[in-house]
Design an enzyme around this catalytic site. Sequence first.
Site, PDB file in Angstrom:
ATOM      1  N   GLN A  60      40.485  51.491  34.289  1.00  0.00           N
ATOM      2  CA  GLN A  60      39.481  50.435  34.451  1.00  0.00           C
ATOM      3  C   GLN A  60      38.387  50.608  33.399  1.00  0.00           C
ATOM      4  OE1 GLN A  60      37.699  47.560  34.821  1.00  0.00           O
ATOM      5  NE2 GLN A  60      38.595  47.521  36.883  1.00  0.00           N
ATOM      6  N   ARG A  62      35.704  48.686  33.007  1.00  0.00           N
ATOM      7  CA  ARG A  62      34.380  48.266  33.464  1.00  0.00           C
ATOM      8  C   ARG A  62      33.719  49.412  34.212  1.00  0.00           C
ATOM      9  NH1 ARG A  62      35.847  44.079  36.457  1.00  0.00           N
ATOM     10  NH2 ARG A  62      35.846  45.332  38.345  1.00  0.00           N
ATOM     11  N   SER A  76      33.309  34.099  49.432  1.00  0.00           N
ATOM     12  CA  SER A  76      34.465  33.250  49.140  1.00  0.00           C
ATOM     13  C   SER A  76      35.709  33.731  49.884  1.00  0.00           C
ATOM     14  CB  SER A  76      34.733  33.258  47.626  1.00  0.00           C
ATOM     15  OG  SER A  76      35.957  32.626  47.331  1.00  0.00           O
ATOM     16  N   LEU A  83      43.005  34.351  47.402  1.00  0.00           N
ATOM     17  CA  LEU A  83      43.922  33.339  46.896  1.00  0.00           C
ATOM     18  C   LEU A  83      44.722  33.822  45.692  1.00  0.00           C
ATOM     19  CD1 LEU A  83      41.668  30.175  47.159  1.00  0.00           C
ATOM     20  CD2 LEU A  83      43.302  31.083  48.820  1.00  0.00           C
ATOM     21  N   GLN A  84      44.194  34.771  44.955  1.00  0.00           N
ATOM     22  CA  GLN A  84      44.885  35.279  43.778  1.00  0.00           C
ATOM     23  C   GLN A  84      45.301  36.725  44.030  1.00  0.00           C
ATOM     24  OE1 GLN A  84      42.519  35.481  40.257  1.00  0.00           O
ATOM     25  NE2 GLN A  84      44.177  36.230  38.967  1.00  0.00           N
ATOM     26  N   GLU A 104      40.239  44.750  41.007  1.00  0.00           N
ATOM     27  CA  GLU A 104      39.473  45.738  41.775  1.00  0.00           C
ATOM     28  C   GLU A 104      38.318  45.079  42.535  1.00  0.00           C
ATOM     29  OE1 GLU A 104      36.587  49.641  41.134  1.00  0.00           O
ATOM     30  OE2 GLU A 104      38.025  49.112  39.567  1.00  0.00           O
ATOM     31  N   ASN A 138      39.784  41.975  32.025  1.00  0.00           N
ATOM     32  CA  ASN A 138      38.327  42.032  32.005  1.00  0.00           C
ATOM     33  C   ASN A 138      37.732  41.239  30.849  1.00  0.00           C
ATOM     34  OD1 ASN A 138      37.046  43.984  34.132  1.00  0.00           O
ATOM     35  ND2 ASN A 138      38.938  44.990  33.509  1.00  0.00           N
ATOM     36  N   ARG A 141      37.708  37.519  31.606  1.00  0.00           N
ATOM     37  CA  ARG A 141      36.685  37.161  32.577  1.00  0.00           C
ATOM     38  C   ARG A 141      35.278  37.459  32.072  1.00  0.00           C
ATOM     39  NH1 ARG A 141      38.985  36.626  37.775  1.00  0.00           N
ATOM     40  NH2 ARG A 141      41.165  37.221  37.829  1.00  0.00           N
TER      41      ARG A 141
END
Length: 305
Positions: A60, A62, A76, A83-84, A104, A138, A141
């Site tokens: 990872q 980030r 949400s 949903l994903q 994550e 990452n 996004r």
Amino acid sequence: MNPGRETTPKRLGRGLSALFGEAAAPATPAASAPPAGEGGTAMAAAQTVPIAALEPSPFQPRAAIDRERLDELVASIAANGVLQPLLVRPHPTLPGRYQIIAGERRWRAAQAVPLHEVPVLVRDLDDRTAAAASLVENLQRADLNPMEEAEGYRRLAETEGLDHAEIGRLIGRSRSHVANTLRLLNLPLVVQTHLREGRLTAGHARALLAARDPGMLADRVIREGLSVRQTEALAQQRALADRPRRRVSADPADPNTEALARDLSETLGLRVTIRFDGRRGEVRIAYDDLDQLDGLVALLQRAGG
């Protein structure tokens, strides 16, 4: 000063898109329009696994998760579910467990709801592909600051023995972008901290690499709210001013040519040679390293602009 994050084209990770199931059809109408924070990848055939069987990836890139964005994602998921699916790989040493390659934040938000299971896509990835997939996810996004991106590239270079061109091909970036991003790791820690915390952009940081004292110049950039172009100009001016004056070579039979060469040398801080044979001539400007060349090119570009 908060210059904001630079945008990047979303053409990353060519060859890795299949890992995320992007070619699959949505499982439900809602999956084709996920709420904020869930991303836009379509739902692929997935299985559910216990949240407790998942753990973060060692790849990872980030370093921290934004608390406000995580809270939005918790709300949400509480309203709509996950949903994903998360992208995971089987744990290399612990049977029945999985490492999260992408998702994550969804995993942490699901725990906060709380949920006991989440949908996942299981892919049998080697370390190199897992590290690249995590970087791509990452970067798409815009979750990484420039230093996290640089450290991700360095991890691929050191652990997998990849050169800059190979890293670029793996994640869908140019070799020069990878090389320039890795150069940020040469900045003083104080400047790296400004990058991590969003006070400087990668463009500012690349300009500071040419400065003799990047930390001091970074403070001025932040204090005065300078643009990237202004920072580049200031750094190049400082770099040229710090260069020792060079000996001037010119045609000794022509004092005017010699004076002109001397003036150019004083202006540029570089060794200038002017030759003229009565019909044609040439001007040569010598430099010792790439920083001097960068400074010269920047001055010529500004003069031409």
